[in-house]
Design a protein around this motif. Structure first.
Motif, PDB file in Angstrom:
ATOM      1  N   SER A 159       0.988  -1.294  -0.101  1.00 25.23           N
ATOM      2  CA  SER A 159       0.121  -0.019   0.147  1.00 25.23           C
ATOM      3  C   SER A 159       0.995   1.093  -0.039  1.00 25.23           C
ATOM      4  O   SER A 159       0.506   2.283  -0.609  1.00 25.23           O
ATOM      5  CB  SER A 159      -0.932  -0.032   1.139  1.00 25.23           C
ATOM      6  OG  SER A 159      -0.516  -0.357   2.187  1.00 25.23           O
ATOM      7  N   TYR A 206      -5.342  -2.487   3.236  1.00 24.74           N
ATOM      8  CA  TYR A 206      -5.622  -2.239   1.624  1.00 24.74           C
ATOM      9  C   TYR A 206      -5.318  -3.847   0.643  1.00 24.74           C
ATOM     10  O   TYR A 206      -5.902  -3.695  -0.104  1.00 24.74           O
ATOM     11  CB  TYR A 206      -5.011  -1.349   1.058  1.00 24.74           C
ATOM     12  CG  TYR A 206      -5.595   0.097   1.736  1.00 24.74           C
ATOM     13  CD1 TYR A 206      -4.623   0.964   2.463  1.00 24.74           C
ATOM     14  CD2 TYR A 206      -6.912   0.676   1.415  1.00 24.74           C
ATOM     15  CE1 TYR A 206      -5.259   2.138   3.229  1.00 24.74           C
ATOM     16  CE2 TYR A 206      -7.037   1.876   2.002  1.00 24.74           C
ATOM     17  CZ  TYR A 206      -6.437   2.609   2.907  1.00 24.74           C
ATOM     18  OH  TYR A 206      -7.015   3.582   3.500  1.00 24.74           O
ATOM     19  N   GLU A 207      -4.345  -4.502   1.391  1.00 27.61           N
ATOM     20  CA  GLU A 207      -3.868  -5.464   0.546  1.00 27.61           C
ATOM     21  C   GLU A 207      -4.039  -6.942   0.949  1.00 27.61           C
ATOM     22  O   GLU A 207      -4.380  -7.218   2.065  1.00 27.61           O
ATOM     23  CB  GLU A 207      -2.463  -5.180   0.256  1.00 27.61           C
ATOM     24  CG  GLU A 207      -2.056  -3.883  -0.048  1.00 27.61           C
ATOM     25  CD  GLU A 207      -2.317  -3.256  -1.446  1.00 27.61           C
ATOM     26  OE1 GLU A 207      -2.511  -4.093  -2.175  1.00 27.61           O
ATOM     27  OE2 GLU A 207      -2.273  -2.182  -1.590  1.00 27.61           O
TER      28      GLU A 207
END
Lengths: 315, 372
Positions: A159, A206-207
């Motif tokens: 991210s 986010y990942e």
């Protein structure tokens, strides 16, 4: 050795890695760097000037023809690699190609078949394989006995990289195959082909994160953890658990050999070649592979790299 | 700058400190594991030794150093050798000078060790086998003639006995390490082996090297040519023994070439082995206990190679395996192959160093040599 006996090398892609590869190959007396091609003539000229090359331009085919190149380094932007590799192989040059060759194992296998049908050497630039620390770790472990298990911890702050926005978004989406692939590849280098994978993948922040248990055909067991926002300075860690010895690398450029009696010995990557680690050894291996007609240890040919991609896909 | 100097000094000190550890660590680990396995598997060797000379004493010391192992009895023409050994070990050893009585005292699970000179091996081993002894450890060279060697092989088979031949490298962890390193394929397959030992006899040292090369190459010897030195130096074992030095070349069945140099003019024993492979080489300096690998990428790797201590480890391991009836890593067949290569060097030298095909045939099979 005369000029006509040497490997005549074309550099395709004059970015950072193009320069790094050219620097490594310039040290090998069996190689003559004869040309460079890049997207812009400015960057091609810059590399040509640095290494005193007569031929440079924006059309690799033209430069290959003019310079009578016999081999090429492909260091183009990520998403152009597969197509460029295919074209260069069709043209008839041995290749050292930056990773990822393709985002899919299927595509990589197809390229491997093409290289084989043309009798060409196609080696993937997995330079971690050539780290002196990695080779020391493997040879030391094998010297003492069998390697029993591997542990890999591979934090990748994707991210953060995504926020920087340097590359196409798809590069960050496929970061696992773009970058983490290096340490996955080391697992295969050490343990061989895969028998079974049990993996968990979920989103952390986010990942995607991944945790996997891998059983190798050699009998070695592997555990793999890769989570985007891990602590520990985002350094990759590789542990080889052997009979009578444990080798820990963290990061890959340094580590310790820990003996059964608890004593330990540090290992530090060799920097005697004063360049990006592994590149000189990688260049030498590519040259020897051309001379011997097959990709030498610890190099990875396209077929081997496809199996690494398969492991990444299974994870 | 000061910080840099401090770091360098720290690294140097660390290296020096660790070098000392490295000397013993590998051997210590193997020894600890070996002792553990002896206790877990309750492998307690009861040994009977024939011949209390140098090798007999070395083997006896190894046995004595392992808890639970014992030397029950010893046979030697010279009773003084036995009492001397007894004193050194600080253990009571039943001495015998009557061979029948001595062999009669060897139990079904006991190990008989024949550590005499080669000229007595056939008589001792055949008598031991005929008397029903099932576990025999015999020094090399196994015999002084190929006919005797073959006869022992048949006798051992007939009596379902397990016979180990003391080509000890097969039991050393370090030889296993070399095998593992080659199997990593980091330098490819073996092409040529060069072994420079130094001044030594072919029967005394050459047999070890021939056997070692058979083990490394995983192949039999096909052809031999060699020249013996004209200087015949008396061996310390006695003037009656003749074991000339020289050099030879060997071709293995799988194409691997071996060059062995035991020349008299190599006064200092180098004990240096180079295994040349397709894409690099492995250098083993047994005298200075270092191993080094150089691969195609130019990367070098080196390690301590604990040879001297591994010899004793190998002796212990071989006796442990023999007492558990594990098939031998070096059998009488292997012992005969090493002897045959030695005899072939002699034959080749007689005809000006021309190639001699193996297996040997004709009168040479029955010829007896004066090997120690």
């Amino acid at each position: 050795m005369t000029g006509s006996d040497k490997i005549r090398l074309l550099i395709i892609g004059a970015g950072k890695m193009g320069h790094e590869h050219a620097n490594a190959f310039s040290k090998n007396i069996l190689v003559e760097i004869v040309a460079v091609s890049s997207r812009t003539s400015e960057s091609a000229m810059k590399l040509a000037k640095r290494f005193g090359l007569a031929f440079y331009g924006t059309d690799w085919r033209e430069e290959a023809r003019r310079s009578n190149a016999t081999a090429a380094v492909i260091a183009v932007p990520h998403l152009l690699t597969e197509k460029t590799a295919e074209e260069v192989l069709e043209y008839g040059l041995h290749i050292l190609v930056e990773k990822p060759v393709s985002l899919h194992s299927v595509g990589t296998k197809a390229l491997g078949r093409l290289a084989e049908s043309k009798g060409l050497i196609a080696m993937v630039a997995m330079n971690r394989r050539f780290y002196s620390t990695v080779l020391d770790a493997i040879l030391t472990s094998k010297y003492y006995g069998n390697i029993l298990a591997l542990t890999v911890i591979a934090p990748d702050p994707v991210s953060s990289y995504r926020a920087e926005g340097k590359y196409d978004p798809i590069v960050y989406d496929e970061w696992f195959k773009m970058n983490t692939i290096h340490i996955i590849d080391l697992m295969r280098l050490i343990a061989g082909d895969v028998l079974e994978v049990n993996a968990i993948s979920n989103k952390v922040g986010y990942e995607k994160s991944r945790v996997a248990l891998v059983k190798f055909k050699s009998g070695i067991s592997g555990s793999f953890v890769s989570i985007n926002s891990m602590g520990g300075m985002n350094q990759w860690e590789l542990i080889l658990h052997g009979e009578g010895v444990e080798v820990r690398l963290k990061p890959l450029e340094r580590g310790n050999i820990i003996y059964a009696d608890g004593s330990s010995k540090p290992i530090v990557i060799s920097r005697k070649d004063n360049m990006k680690p592994g590149l000189l050894a990688q260049a030498n291996t590519f040259v020897n592979s051309i001379l011997l007609g097959k990709v030498c240890f610890p190099g990875s040919d396209l077929d081997d790299h496809a199996r690494t991609l398969e492991l990444a896909e299974l994870m | 700058m000061l910080a840099k100097i401090k770091t360098i000094i720290k690294l140097i000190l660390q290296r020096l400190k660790v070098l000392g550890k490295e000397q013993n660590e590998y051997y210590q680990f193997k020894r600890i594991k070996f002792i553990e396995s002896v206790k877990l598997e309750k492998t307690y060797v009861r040994a009977h030794i024939v011949g209390c000379g140098a090798m007999g004493r070395q083997i006896a010391h190894v046995i004595n150093s392992i808890e639970g192992w014992q030397i029950v009895s010893a046979f030697d023409k010279n009773l003084e050798s036995i009492s001397k050994l007894s004193l050194q070990l600080n253990k009571q050893i039943a001495a015998s000078q009557n061979l029948d009585q001595f062999l009669g005292g060897v139990g079904k699970e006991d190990v008989l060790i024949i550590a005499t000179t080669a000229n007595s091996h056939y008589d001792l081993a055949s008598q031991a086998l005929k008397s029903g002894i099932k576990k025999i450890f015999i020094e090399k060279p196994i015999c002084t003639s190929l006919a005797d060697a073959e006869s022992l092989i048949q006798l051992a088979k007939l009596n379902s006995a397990t016979v180990y031949v003391d080509h000890l490298r097969r039991w050393t962890a370090t030889a296993e390490s070399i095998d593992r390193l080659i199997r990593t394929d980091s330098i490819g397959k073996i092409i040529t082996i060069h072994y420079v030992f130094g001044r030594a006899g072919f029967a005394m040292i050459g047999t070890h090297i021939f056997d070692y090369c058979r083990m490394l190459a995983k192949s039999n010897i096909m052809e031999v040519r060699g020249l013996l030195d004209s200087i015949h130096r008396p061996t310390w074992r006695g003037a009656e023994f003749i074991d000339p030095s020289g050099s030879c070349e060997v071709k293995m069945e799988n194409g691997i070439k071996v060059i062995v140099d035991l020349s008299d003019n190599l006064e200092i024993q180098q004990d240096f082995l180079i295994i040349f492979c397709e894409r690099g080489r492995l250098e083993v300096d047994q005298r200075n206990e270092r191993i080094r690998m150089i691969g195609p990428s130019g990367v070098e790797w080196q390690k301590h190679y604990p040879w001297k201590e591994m010899v004793n480890y190998g002796l212990g391991l071989s006796l442990s395996e023999l007492s558990r009836n594990i098939p031998p890593r070096c059998s009488l067949i292997d012992g005969k192959a090493a002897l045959e290569a030695t005899i072939a060097v002699h034959e080749s030298s007689k005809i000006g160093g021309n190639w001699i095909q193996l297996p040997l045939r004709g009168k040479i099979i029955n010829e007896k040599f004066s090997f120690a």
